[in-house]
Every structure is written in C-alpha cells, then in structure tokens.
Design a protein around this motif. Structure first.
Motif, PDB file in Angstrom:
ATOM      1  N   ASP A 399     -66.181  13.200 -27.979  1.00  0.00           N
ATOM      2  CA  ASP A 399     -65.572  12.450 -27.007  1.00  0.00           C
ATOM      3  C   ASP A 399     -65.579  12.786 -25.467  1.00  0.00           C
ATOM      4  O   ASP A 399     -65.389  13.918 -25.348  1.00  0.00           O
ATOM      5  CB  ASP A 399     -64.099  12.327 -27.629  1.00  0.00           C
ATOM      6  N   ASP A 402     -62.949  14.764 -23.791  1.00  0.00           N
ATOM      7  CA  ASP A 402     -62.959  16.007 -24.181  1.00  0.00           C
ATOM      8  C   ASP A 402     -63.023  17.258 -23.136  1.00  0.00           C
ATOM      9  O   ASP A 402     -62.949  18.078 -22.787  1.00  0.00           O
ATOM     10  CB  ASP A 402     -63.794  16.669 -25.383  1.00  0.00           C
ATOM     11  N   GLU A 583     -47.817  15.318 -23.103  1.00  0.00           N
ATOM     12  CA  GLU A 583     -48.533  16.345 -23.980  1.00  0.00           C
ATOM     13  C   GLU A 583     -47.957  17.687 -23.828  1.00  0.00           C
ATOM     14  O   GLU A 583     -47.497  18.032 -25.149  1.00  0.00           O
ATOM     15  CB  GLU A 583     -50.001  16.295 -23.747  1.00  0.00           C
ATOM     16  N   GLU A 616     -52.903   8.217 -29.112  1.00  0.00           N
ATOM     17  CA  GLU A 616     -53.872   8.833 -30.175  1.00  0.00           C
ATOM     18  C   GLU A 616     -53.810  10.259 -29.774  1.00  0.00           C
ATOM     19  O   GLU A 616     -53.882  10.801 -31.040  1.00  0.00           O
ATOM     20  CB  GLU A 616     -55.181   8.229 -29.756  1.00  0.00           C
ATOM     21  N   SER A 617     -53.841  10.752 -28.774  1.00  0.00           N
ATOM     22  CA  SER A 617     -53.808  12.307 -28.373  1.00  0.00           C
ATOM     23  C   SER A 617     -52.592  12.864 -28.818  1.00  0.00           C
ATOM     24  O   SER A 617     -52.692  13.875 -29.554  1.00  0.00           O
ATOM     25  CB  SER A 617     -54.048  12.492 -27.133  1.00  0.00           C
ATOM     26  N   GLN A 619     -50.584  11.622 -31.246  1.00  0.00           N
ATOM     27  CA  GLN A 619     -50.463  11.512 -32.760  1.00  0.00           C
ATOM     28  C   GLN A 619     -51.307  12.665 -33.377  1.00  0.00           C
ATOM     29  O   GLN A 619     -50.758  13.417 -34.366  1.00  0.00           O
ATOM     30  CB  GLN A 619     -51.289  10.113 -33.073  1.00  0.00           C
ATOM     31  N   LYS A 620     -52.475  12.848 -32.775  1.00  0.00           N
ATOM     32  CA  LYS A 620     -53.333  14.122 -33.242  1.00  0.00           C
ATOM     33  C   LYS A 620     -52.511  15.310 -33.372  1.00  0.00           C
ATOM     34  O   LYS A 620     -52.631  16.057 -34.357  1.00  0.00           O
ATOM     35  CB  LYS A 620     -54.784  13.907 -32.614  1.00  0.00           C
ATOM     36  N   MET A 621     -52.132  15.633 -32.200  1.00  0.00           N
ATOM     37  CA  MET A 621     -51.457  16.859 -32.070  1.00  0.00           C
ATOM     38  C   MET A 621     -49.990  16.978 -32.876  1.00  0.00           C
ATOM     39  O   MET A 621     -49.966  18.042 -33.705  1.00  0.00           O
ATOM     40  CB  MET A 621     -50.813  16.861 -30.502  1.00  0.00           C
ATOM     41  N   SER A 623     -49.662  15.345 -35.888  1.00  0.00           N
ATOM     42  CA  SER A 623     -49.912  15.355 -37.280  1.00  0.00           C
ATOM     43  C   SER A 623     -50.546  16.734 -37.713  1.00  0.00           C
ATOM     44  O   SER A 623     -50.324  17.152 -38.926  1.00  0.00           O
ATOM     45  CB  SER A 623     -50.895  14.239 -37.832  1.00  0.00           C
ATOM     46  N   LYS A 624     -51.156  17.494 -36.797  1.00  0.00           N
ATOM     47  CA  LYS A 624     -51.683  18.923 -36.953  1.00  0.00           C
ATOM     48  C   LYS A 624     -50.312  19.830 -36.945  1.00  0.00           C
ATOM     49  O   LYS A 624     -50.273  20.722 -38.054  1.00  0.00           O
ATOM     50  CB  LYS A 624     -52.401  19.227 -35.756  1.00  0.00           C
TER      51      LYS A 624
END
Ligand code: BES
Ligand code: ZN
Length: 628
Positions: A399, A402, A583, A616-617, A619-621, A623-624
C-alpha cells in the motif's frame, strides 16, 4: 541483504516499461555501480498504460448526488496514440462503468480482476487513429477518496458536504484515470450540485453560488491525478488580498480569514525564495472536522483541517507547507511513490524556510527540533536498520500509504538542510530555484535528482560529497551520523522554566504552540495524575482550544488514566477526523484492558464521522489489540 536487493532490482527491470536513468537504486554502500546504468523503473501503483498512450486532457462531467452518496458522470479523455497500441488501460477503484465510447462509438470494454491496493484496470479498445475516449460511470460505496458528510458532521450543521482526498492513489475511486504521479494532464470540468451549494476544485474557482447550481472549472496546467480535487458544500469566500483568499462554511469563514491573514504575504515570501508562483491564485479551504489529514496541496486551492484554526495564527506553518508544494510536488512531482521524499522532504524544508523568513530563525528552529524529535521516534519505532527508514522507499507490492511516515518528511528535509549547511545557503537557494524552474511541470526520480544535484551543485567535488554521504541518507537506514541539529533558544528557555514545577505563569507568557508542545513532551513519557491535575488547574489544558496541545494532553491523560480529561477527549474524538491525532489516542487507549474497552466504544459510536481511510487504519489497529 544483498540477495534481497538483487532480487528487487531484477523484479523492477522485469516489470519495467518506463525508461529512465537508473543510477543507484540497487546500490549498497559497497556495491555501487561505477557508472550510471540506463535501466528502467516503473510506477508499480498504477495499472494504467497511459505513459505510452498520451491522454493529455480530461473533460469531467459530474453530478453530485448526496442522497445516493454517489458521483455520476463521464470522463472524456483527449487521446494521442503514436505507438499505435490497441488497448488503453485506466485505473478504477469501485467504479461501475456503464458504457465507453471511442471517437463517439460504443465499444466493448473490459474490467480486470481486482488487484490488492490498486483496484481494477479498465481496458478500452482503441486504434492508432483514436482521439477521444469517454467513460460513463458511477462511484461506488467504497470510494476511498470520498467523504460524504451529513449536515450534523459539518461545522454549521445545516447542509451536507462532500470532499475528496485523492493522494496517493484514490483519484481512481472517483475518476477513471491514469492514476500515477508520473502522468500529467490538464482538465476542464462541469459539476452539478444541489441547489444552494457551492462546488470547488483544484482549478479556477467560483467565489459565489449561482442559480443554475452547475459550476465549470479549468486547470490549464498539467497535473497528476492525485491532485484532482472536489469540495461541495455550503461554502463562502473571503478575500485576503488580490490573489489569495479563504473558503469555509459561513460559521467558520471569519475565524479562518483571521487565522490566515498572513497568507498573501506568505506567497510573496515563497516566491522570493524559489521563484514565481506558477498557478495564478492561491486560496485555502477550511473543511469540516472529519478531514483525515492536516492539509492537502490541491493546486490553487489547499484543502485543510479546521484543527489549525487555533485563534492565534500559531499553526499556519501547515499552510506554508501546502503552499510550498506549489513548487515541490505540484511543479516538480515525485515520479513514483518510492520517491515520495522528493515531494515531502523538499516541502518540509521549504516550509521551514518560509517560516524562518516570516517569523525569524528562533521560531523556525523550533519547527526543526520538533521535526527531529518525530524523526528520532519514528526511527526508533521502525528500527534503526529498517529498510523503511531509507529515503528511497520500496513500496512496490505494498500500500503506498505505508510510505507515509516521518522518514520522507524529516529525513528528507534534514538531508537538504545538511546540503545547505555544507555548500552554504546562497548557493543552495540558487540551486533550488534553478531546479524548480528547469523541471517545472515534470516528474523527478530520486536517481535523476541525485545526478542533477551532482552536476549542478556538488560538481563532482569529492570532499563535499564525502562530507554529505548521500548513500547513507538515501540508500541507508536510520539517522546518519552527520544529521544536522538545531538548538532552539526558545526551547532552552522552556527547559529552564520547566525546572520549576509547575512552570510559573509568568514563564509561559508568550509561549507559542511549539513551546507548549516541547514542554509537554518533557513530561509526556511518565505523566502522573498528580502532575496533570496541578497543570490542569493552572493552565486548563483539558479545555485547550488548540488541537495540537489538546491531542498531546489527551495522550498523556490516557497514559496515566487522568479521568478529568476523558470527557473532553471523547468530544475531541467524536468530531475530529485527523489521523495524526486519532491514531495515537486510539493506540494509547488500546494498550490497557480498560482503555481498550473505551477505544472500542468510541470507535463504534464515532467511526461514521471518520474518513474511510481513517476508519480502516483504526479498525486494523483495534482488531489487532482485540486479539483478532
Ligand atoms: N501531501 C500531504 C498529505 C498526504 C500525503 C496525503 C500522503 C496523502 C498521502 C500534505 O502536504 C501533508 O504533508 N500534510 C501534512 C501537513 C504537515 C506536514 C504540515 C499533514 O496533513 O499533517
Ligand atoms: Zn506535504
């Protein structure tokens, strides 16, 4: 390591279509090719072949439908096909293509399979005589560039709002286009919006609404797709001077006008440094709070977050930054996202030069030092030997977002500062002005820049080159040993004042946002509830109207679980969509079990106020953190 790099080089050569001088991207300190080799380097983040077929001009016809949250329209491209190819490929992402006409006739087009990060290539059959290609299409519900706001999500809460964010590869989610920074085109547009709303683009813009609700635009300078931009809403305009002004919602425009009073002067300052401003007008639009980034350098019209409207003009360096992109980025553009530091490192450097000119060296030194602190902590996070800390990035197959980190910004600008320190300011400024002038409206790779630097500034002077050690900066990791540092006198004063706790009221008089940030940074590693309470009683930091200060304060509150700040923090995350702020807060929260619960709750409640990419970012963080 060497094998890895050889494999990378091979891969690039196999994938290659665009010939450029390929000097050193396979270089290792000890395996540098002796001669610049002519090889190839392709933009891996576009599926378009428009670099071989000329698509020089776009006519965009768009209707903005707030009910369906959809743009419906057509993109008509002027085409020249000197290589006589039979297949024009354009980038799309989540677009539904209704029909395609080539020279007026319907043709059978084809959409490829979805490629991760990149979207879907649209294949259009053309002939050697083709001059016009028109695509009739609608945007999808997952259009990554678009944020559709309900009235409640705007400042004035009366009308809906739409804005785009096309950088880096999201233009393809609202226009079928050759979406690589190395391909430029001019455009005209006609945009239909609901009655009473105003539409603005990265082009010549209206200043008032009209009765037809149809707006026309022209950008007669060639720009890459990532600079395509549109904003639609209840927007008014106030001039600053004859070539600058501000747009914002009616309830925000006066504050914005006050905050940006110096922007006219800023354009003149930038011109004195690096040559004429080439885009005509320079305006800024202050968007609703969900805007995912601080600012975006859309030509003629910088898009910015309302979180820089601090009331005291203390965050206008962000405007200096976006304005500086009118040279570094918009005039001379990174050829691929691996060369992103050419956009952002140069711009960061340029921003600080503008601020130095306008506010003095002591002021600019603070920006440099805060930037260095970000650089240092990013290198620490990534690891001092990480490939992701080279200036020349390696984002192929990844991506491109990144690559968005402090490395291109801070390592890039510190590298340029080192060059400046080494050759002297006067010589370096002349060099930069010439560089922008000679490469206006073209793209640049890292390798071509280094060749240009060598032949126009360093002149093969081995002692100078040794002193700078370009390889260590561009093709090496971490913070090179010769990284320049500033020692801001104003921060020294903060440190002296901080020796007494709490810092006396008299000492903070006249502190800018930057001094406050430095002060809080001194305490931010190990804040205690007792310290936070004393500071809050004295300085009311929980209720700071300054988003930069508030965000850092909330991060500290999360760290030591200082509950009195949580109410305001929730209010902050419920409206502000800027990733830079959200974030770290969500991340900080997710590091304790209770905090994670709070983070999950906030995200569930407020995610719809965030831009799709911010969602999205986070959410990703999360869920981890939730073990997913
Ligand atoms: N061009 C960038 C924003 C960007 C970069 C968007 C990469 C998408 C992908 C813009 O000029 C920028 O750097 N904005 C900063 C401003 C800051 C450095 C003053 C931001 O938004 O925080
Ligand atoms: Zn930038």
């Amino acid at each position: 390591m060497l094998n890895f790099m050889r494999a990378m080089c091979l891969k690039r050569m196999v994938a290659a279509t665009l010939p450029v001088v390929f000097l050193m991207s396979c270089a290792h300190k000890h395996s540098k090719p002796a001669m610049p080799a002519v090889a190839t380097q392709r933009d891996a983040h576009t599926l378009s072949n428009a670099d071989s077929i000329q698509v020089n001009h776009l006519f965009l016809d768009a209707t903005v439908d707030f009910d369906k949250k959809m743009i419906v329209g057509s993109a008509s491209w002027d085409v020249k096909n000197p290589l006589k190819l039979h297949d024009l490929r354009l980038d799309t992402y989540d677009l539904s293509i209704d029909s395609v006409r080539v020279d007026g006739k319907l043709v059978a087009f084809r959409l490829d399979q979805l490629v991760k990060f990149l979207g879907t290539a649209l294949h259009i059959p053309i002939t050697e005589h083709t001059t016009a290609v028109a695509i009739y299409y609608k945007t999808g519900h997952h259009a990554t560039a678009l944020q559709w706001l309900d009235p409640t999500q705007t400042h004035d809460k009366k009308h809906p709002f739409l804005y785009t964010q096309s950088e880096s590869i999201y233009a393809r989610s609202w226009i079928p286009c050759p979406d690589g920074p190395g391909i430029r085109f001019t455009y005209d547009a006609r945009v239909r919006v609901p009655r009473g709303l105003l539409a603005l683009m990265s082009a010549e813009n209206p200043t008032t609404t009209n009765d037809s609700s149809v707006y026309t635009f022209r950008m007669d300078k060639p720009i890459p797709a990532y600079l395509m931009a549109l904003a639609v809403g209840d927007i008014t305009f106030q001039p600053i001077d004859s070539r600058t002004g501000v747009y914002a919602e009616p309830g925000m425009v006066a504050k914005a006008r006050y905050e940006f009073d110096d922007v006219g002067k800023m354009v003149g300052t930038a011109e004195q440094l690096y040559g004429p401003y080439r885009w005509g007008r320079y305006d800024v639009i202050v968007l609703p709070p969900g805007f995912p980034i601080g600012g975006m350098e859309n030509p003629r019209l910088t898009f910015c977050t309302p979180t820089i409207i601090a009331g005291d003009r203390s965050l206008v360096n962000l405007v200096a930054h976006e304005l500086a992109h009118s040279w570094s980025g918009n005039l001379v553009t990174n050829a691929t996202w691996n060369d992103f530091w050419l956009n952002e490192g140069f711009t960061n450097y340029f921003e600080r030069r503008i601020m130095e000119q306008m506010m003095g060296k002591d002021y600019a030194d603070m920006l440099w030092e805060l930037g260095y602190a970000d650089f240092e902590s990013d290198v620490k996070d990534k690891g001092a030997t990480s490939r992701d800390t080279w200036l020349k990035d390696s984002l192929n197959g990844r991506d491109p977002d990144d690559g968005f980190s402090d490395i291109p910004y801070e390592k890039g600008s510190h590298f340029l500062k080192l060059v400046e320190n080494t050759v002297g300011r006067e010589r370096f400024d002349k060099f930069l002005a010439k560089y922008f002038g000679e490469h206006a409206f073209t793209t640049m790779t890292t390798e071509r820049f280094l060749v240009y630097l060598d032949s126009n500034l360093l002149m093969g002077d081995t002692a100078l080159k040794h002193k700078i050690d370009i390889d260590a900066w561009v093709y090496g990791p971490g913070i090179p040993a010769n990284c320049p540092r500033t020692h801001p006198v104003r921060f020294k004063a903060v440190e002296n004042a901080a020796a007494t706790f709490p810092v006396p009221l008299a000492a903070v008089k006249g502190w800018s946002t930057h001094e406050w940030l430095h002060y809080l940074h001194l305490l931010a590693d190990t804040p205690t509830i007792a310290h936070m309470k004393v500071l809050d009683d004295r300085f009311h930091l929980t209720h700071s109207g300054n988003a930069e200060i508030a965000d850092l304060w909330f991060q500290m509150a999360v760290k030591c679980n200082y509950q009195p700040a949580f109410g305001e923090m929730e209010r902050f995350v419920s409206t502000v969509g800027r990733r830079k702020f959200l974030e770290p807060l969500y991340k900080g929260l997710s590091q304790t079990p209770n905090g994670l619960k709070t983070a999950n709750l906030y995200f569930k409640k407020y995610r719809n106020n965030y831009h799709p990419l911010t969602q999205e970012s986070i959410q990703k963080m999360l869920s981890k953190a939730n073990g997913g």
